[in-house]
Design an enzyme around this catalytic site. Structure first.
Site, PDB file in Angstrom:
ATOM      1  N   CYS A   8       0.959  -1.130   0.029  1.00  0.00           N
ATOM      2  CA  CYS A   8       0.024  -0.194   0.033  1.00  0.00           C
ATOM      3  C   CYS A   8       0.830   1.171   0.095  1.00  0.00           C
ATOM      4  O   CYS A   8       2.022   1.153  -0.108  1.00  0.00           O
ATOM      5  CB  CYS A   8      -0.898  -0.109   1.256  1.00  0.00           C
ATOM      6  SG  CYS A   8      -0.288   0.044   2.805  1.00  0.00           S
ATOM      7  N   ARG A  14      -3.060  -0.610   5.496  1.00  0.00           N
ATOM      8  CA  ARG A  14      -3.758  -2.045   4.704  1.00  0.00           C
ATOM      9  C   ARG A  14      -2.988  -3.078   4.325  1.00  0.00           C
ATOM     10  O   ARG A  14      -3.227  -4.145   4.604  1.00  0.00           O
ATOM     11  CB  ARG A  14      -4.340  -1.437   3.546  1.00  0.00           C
ATOM     12  CG  ARG A  14      -5.331  -0.291   3.360  1.00  0.00           C
ATOM     13  CD  ARG A  14      -5.795   0.321   2.146  1.00  0.00           C
ATOM     14  NE  ARG A  14      -4.631   1.178   1.482  1.00  0.00           N
ATOM     15  CZ  ARG A  14      -4.556   1.678   0.572  1.00  0.00           C
ATOM     16  NH1 ARG A  14      -5.482   1.463  -0.300  1.00  0.00           N
ATOM     17  NH2 ARG A  14      -3.516   2.533   0.311  1.00  0.00           N
ATOM     18  N   ASP A 113      -8.230   3.458   1.886  1.00  0.00           N
ATOM     19  CA  ASP A 113      -7.172   3.892   2.863  1.00  0.00           C
ATOM     20  C   ASP A 113      -7.706   4.151   4.269  1.00  0.00           C
ATOM     21  O   ASP A 113      -8.396   5.403   4.221  1.00  0.00           O
ATOM     22  CB  ASP A 113      -5.883   4.728   2.511  1.00  0.00           C
ATOM     23  CG  ASP A 113      -4.945   4.820   3.350  1.00  0.00           C
ATOM     24  OD1 ASP A 113      -5.092   4.325   4.470  1.00  0.00           O
ATOM     25  OD2 ASP A 113      -3.955   4.983   2.693  1.00  0.00           O
TER      26      ASP A 113
END
Length: 143
Positions: A8, A14, A113
């Protein structure tokens, strides 16, 4: 043993969530996570991610800190999985041409996110679904 990397933007929300969820599902693959950027380099997993993992009884490494993906990672890992379309685009720009076919998107739709949304529970829900899908796919592709 096949090597899988989740990626990420900052490697604090994440991708480490996906790393530890996937590790909770299988011991059949080597699993790590990285960032496309160096913005969070050396920072620990976000408190919201830690809480989501604890709430769902997912073990994680308290010593895990953000790392940016490197050329060596592109060479070593068999599957490099971006958590959203932007991560995948960044990975495609960063990866040497011979490693482009190792890059995949985690799900058809991007995983939001939680750094921006604040919704770590929704991210966890999507990560859980995506990891189960990836585990099935990896088991089929790797016998």
């Amino acid at each position: 043993m096949k090597k899988v990397m989740f990626v990420c933007l900052g490697n604090i929300c994440r991708s480490p969530m996906a790393e530890f969820v996937m590790k909770s599902l299988t011991d059949d693959f080597y699993i790590e996570s990285r960032a496309t950027s160096n913005w969070e380099h050396g920072n620990p997993i976000h408190e919201g991610t830690q809480k989501a993992l604890r709430d769902h009884a997912i073990a994680y490494d308290l010593g895990k800190t953000s790392l940016q993906i490197s050329d060596k990672d592109f060479a070593i890992f068999d599957y490099i999985i971006g958590m959203d379309a932007s991560n995948v685009a960044d990975l495609k720009k960063m990866a040497p041409n011979k490693y482009q076919d190792k890059i995949y998107q985690f799900m058809d739709k991007s995983v939001p996110d939680p750094w921006y949304t604040g919704d770590f529970e929704e991210t966890y829900r999507l990560v859980q679904i995506g990891c189960k899908h990836w585990l099935e796919r990896l088991e089929v592709e790797n016998g």
